[in-house]
Design an enzyme around this catalytic site. Structure first.
Site, PDB file in Angstrom:
ATOM      1  CG  ASP A  55       0.328  -4.040   2.824  1.00 38.67           C
ATOM      2  OD1 ASP A  55       0.891  -3.568   1.821  1.00 38.67           O
ATOM      3  OD2 ASP A  55      -0.482  -3.389   3.509  1.00 38.67           O
ATOM      4  CB  SER A 113       2.553   1.676   6.570  1.00 37.73           C
ATOM      5  OG  SER A 113       1.321   1.288   7.096  1.00 37.73           O
ATOM      6  CG  HIS A 152      -0.659   0.330   2.481  1.00 34.41           C
ATOM      7  ND1 HIS A 152      -0.393  -0.604   3.456  1.00 34.41           N
ATOM      8  CD2 HIS A 152      -0.487   1.529   3.083  1.00 34.41           C
ATOM      9  CE1 HIS A 152      -0.085  -0.002   4.588  1.00 34.41           C
ATOM     10  NE2 HIS A 152      -0.125   1.300   4.389  1.00 34.41           N
TER      11      HIS A 152
HETATM   12  N1  ARG Z   1      -5.024   0.490   7.680  1.00 38.73           N
HETATM   13  C1  ARG Z   1      -3.720   0.608   7.131  1.00 38.73           C
HETATM   14  C2  ARG Z   1      -3.208   2.064   7.284  1.00 38.73           C
HETATM   15  O1  ARG Z   1      -3.739   2.820   8.007  1.00 38.73           O
HETATM   16  C3  ARG Z   1      -3.630   0.110   5.734  1.00 38.73           C
HETATM   17  C4  ARG Z   1      -4.377   0.910   4.706  1.00 38.73           C
HETATM   18  C5  ARG Z   1      -4.288   0.382   3.302  1.00 38.73           C
HETATM   19  N2  ARG Z   1      -5.129  -0.767   3.034  1.00 38.73           N
HETATM   20  C6  ARG Z   1      -6.457  -0.706   2.674  1.00 38.73           C
HETATM   21  N3  ARG Z   1      -7.118  -1.826   2.470  1.00 38.73           N
HETATM   22  N4  ARG Z   1      -7.110   0.425   2.476  1.00 38.73           N
HETATM   23  O2  ARG Z   1      -2.739   2.742   6.470  1.00 38.73           O
HETATM   24  N1  ASP Z   2      -1.545   1.427   8.094  1.00 35.39           N
HETATM   25  C1  ASP Z   2      -0.845   2.541   8.733  1.00 35.39           C
HETATM   26  C2  ASP Z   2       0.144   3.183   7.757  1.00 35.39           C
HETATM   27  O1  ASP Z   2      -0.098   3.192   6.577  1.00 35.39           O
HETATM   28  C3  ASP Z   2      -0.190   2.104   9.987  1.00 35.39           C
HETATM   29  C4  ASP Z   2      -1.109   2.252  11.171  1.00 35.39           C
HETATM   30  O2  ASP Z   2      -1.860   3.224  11.235  1.00 35.39           O
HETATM   31  O3  ASP Z   2      -1.003   1.405  12.047  1.00 35.39           O
HETATM   32  O4  ASP Z   2       1.118   3.806   8.137  1.00 35.39           O
END
Ligand code: ARG
Ligand code: ASP
Length: 659
Positions: free
Chosen positions: A205, A595, A83
């Protein structure tokens, strides 16, 4: 005496539970090293951060200004999340070469793909410059001097503890970063938005890049003559895996936490701000999801938009739940009372609270605008309109206009209204009718003066709010006046902590500077009697696999692999069955920006790549709850397995140092 003993006993009981909280400055990690070693870290503070020799910091980068990446070979090979590499992967994708869907594996260095807007930054050093600034040097002067030290150097002076300390951060920035490999999205984004912020998780990921430098190994703009960068340090990759209870350390760039906000702000977030944003986004997501379900072309068109709206939407829901569950508001209130008793400085708190009350309508209105009128574009380009898809998009976009107008008009902001907006609603009868009118102009007549006037009025209104607060960022619900008061309040908190020998207990809020967090691999009690174990495997992917559900439709190669159980060196035994590890949970304190961060074992070897938290952990931006806050990593052995068995790119693994 008995009371002291009891207090001591209570502290001892509390200590292990509190300990995994915190995002520590690497240059000051010597203060934490005893605790780290007691928990299983085998190396020294110098191994983590040194300016005299190569250290772990030389293998960590700020990736694309908002994620973290880590070096895994002597030839500049870098790992981050799928991502985080998404924009780069997407920019190289077309109908003929759909790397997002099918994955991408460069078969030689010549096939590695350059990226125009992508850079990485290594931390050269960080330095406390509080005294220099107190002596009259300006941040600009300090930055200029530091940047003159080397080619590609970029410097910034950042505040810690709300201006009580100033740190220089000197970075070496590389602009030639090439895409090397990405798994298909059905692996890299497996579970999609459905599984986002969720455990058990099965997302691979990760993506792979390589840093290129000039022949002198220094930063250089893209050139075919550039060569793979030779880093001072890269991580050894451990293939031994992790088990519950193992020490883990995370080294990366957390973006923003708000640990020291007032109880009033906690209340505002949990009772007003988050619920308002969640409700409005629920409406937007409904509209977009319905459109996506109606047409495959619309599903693709709105995929990125849906993902980004849904990401924070889910995060805020967890935050509210977590804050309520832990009683964070009441806890903060008590801390404030104790602060006043211990320091006698009730005045600073009262002034902070007054200023917060004054600023509240401005925050609220700014946030409301950000979720409604500021999400609209007030004009579509000719190119967009020429796209055959535009006809299908029209009703969706129009519905989004209506929703935004109705939501903004339907909520009282306590500020003077936007005159042009009010007048428009009056003239057309309802917010929806006015939205239809404005949408028609945006779609058919983007140069229309009425449309442009409304757009300008909204922009101006938003700028006035920013002026009123005296600060651009709402990060910590601050204003210029609040910032000044916060410096005094946080300094008081620190002195109070020091007086009670809780020294080193307070870490500076995350601000996208390099930090160390440490903890252990751990499951947690998800619900009464329902314990979630911290490791997932390929069997869980197969159990979710469903060709009819987009988010769970895995590549045939993965099904075949599972059927044959021919995992080679990547196979492990779990409870008597042969499988492959996929993700794990740990207690590391992380936030957005972490991330892509390396997760390291006690020997400093790479065991995973961080990519998420569970949704009920997201309150850790405000208060860390050790019983429930968990970060989520992809197990490095799954990464290697996918590179080897799905990508057929074992030559990348040959470049790494495996142990
Ligand atoms: N929750 C994670 C973060 O805050 C991953 C986000 C990307 N993945 C998704 N399915 N939208 O960034
Ligand atoms: N998914 C988040 C990021 O993209 C990490 C988090 O918020 O735990 O940095």
């Amino acid at each position: 005496m008995k009371r002291i003993l009891l207090t001591l006993f209570a502290l001892l009981l509390l200590a292990p539970a509190m300990a995994d909280e915190g995002m520590w400055l690497p240059s000051l990690i010597s203060h934490r090293i005893r605790d780290m070693r007691a928990k299983g870290f085998r190396l020294t503070a110098d191994d983590i951060y040194s300016i005299n020799k190569a250290s772990m910091k030389d293998a960590v980068v700020l990736f694309d200004g908002g994620c973290t990446g880590e070096l895994v070979s002597a030839e500049g090979l870098l790992l981050t999340n799928h991502h985080c590499g998404y924009d780069a992967i997407q920019s190289h994708s077309s109908v003929e070469h759909d790397y997002l869907t099918h994955g991408f594996w460069a078969r030689s260095r010549a096939e590695e793909l350059p990226n125009k807007e992508l850079n990485v930054k290594f931390l050269v050093r960080m330095e406390d410059v509080t005294d220099r600034m107190a002596a009259g040097e300006t941040a600009d002067e300090i930055v200029r001097k530091a940047e003159a030290e080397g080619k590609g150097y970029k410097a910034a002076v950042e505040q810690m503890y709300y201006g009580n300390q100033q740190f220089l951060f000197l970075y070496e920035q590389f602009d030639d970063v090439r895409l090397v490999a990405a798994p298909p999205s059905s692996i890299g984004k497996f579970g999609g938005d459905t599984d986002n912020w969720i455990w058990p998780r099965h997302t691979g990921d990760f993506s792979v890049f390589r840093i290129y430098a000039g022949p002198d190994n220094k930063p250089a703009a893209y050139s075919p003559d550039n060569v793979p960068f030779r880093p001072r340090r890269h991580f050894t990759v451990s293939t031994r895996g992790v088990a519950e209870g193992d020490f883990t350390m995370i080294y990366g760039f957390p973006g923003n936490t708000q640990q020291y906000i007032l109880s009033d702000v906690v209340k505002y977030i949990a009772e007003t701000s988050d619920p308002m944003k969640i409700a409005i986004r629920t409406g937007r997501l409904d509209l977009i999801s319905r459109a996506q379900e109606s047409d495959p072309a619309l599903r693709i068109h709105y995929a990125a938009k849906h993902a980004s709206i849904a990401n924070a939407w889910k995060k805020w829901q967890g935050e509210v739940l977590g804050i309520k569950r832990l009683g964070t508001y009441e806890k903060k209130l008590r801390t404030e009372q104790r602060f006043v008793e211990a320091t006698g400085d009730g005045e600073v708190l009262q002034e902070l609270k007054n200023e917060f009350a004054r600023a509240l309508p401005y925050y609220y209105t700014r946030e409301l605008l950000g979720e409604t009128l500021l999400t609209l574009r007030y004009g579509f380009t000719d190119e967009e309109k020429a796209d055959p898809l535009f006809a299908k998009r029209r009703p969706v976009e129009q519905a989004l206009y209506r929703q935004a107008f109705e939501e903004y008009a339907g909520r009282s902001t306590m500020l003077a209204p936007i005159a042009a907006f009010e007048a428009g609603i009056k003239q057309h009868g309802t917010p929806a009718a006015y939205a239809d009118h404005i949408f028609a102009l945006a779609a058919d007549d983007p140069q229309n003066p009425e449309l442009i006037a409304l757009k300008e009025a909204i922009k101006e209104f938003s700028a006035e709010i920013v002026d009123e607060l005296g600060t651009r960022s709402l990060r910590n619900f601050n204003s210029a006046r609040m910032n000044a008061l916060y410096a005094r309040y946080v300094e008081g908190l620190r002195r109070w902590a020091a007086a009670e020998k809780r020294e080193g207990a307070m870490f500076p809020d995350a601000n996208l500077t390099l930090r160390v967090a440490y903890g252990k691999v751990a499951g947690y009690e998800y619900a009464d009697g329902e314990y979630h174990t911290p490791l997932t495997t390929l069997d869980g992917i197969i159990a979710k696999d469903n060709p009819a559900i987009y988010d769970y439709d895995i590549p045939q190669a993965l099904r075949d692999l599972h059927a044959s159980k021919d995992y080679g060196r990547w196979g492990i035994e779990v409870g008597g069955r042969r499988t492959v590890p996929v993700c794990f949970l740990a207690t590391n304190h992380t936030t957005g920006g972490n991330s892509g961060s390396p997760i390291l074992n006690g020997r400093g070897e790479l065991v995973g790549i961080n990519f998420d938290r569970t949704w009920r952990s997201t309150m850790s931006d405000i208060q860390f709850d050790p019983t429930i806050c968990r970060n989520i990593a992809v197990d490095i052995r799954y990464v290697l397995m996918v590179i080897d068995r799905i990508g057929g790119a074992g030559y990348l693994i040959d470049e790494m140092t495996l142990r």
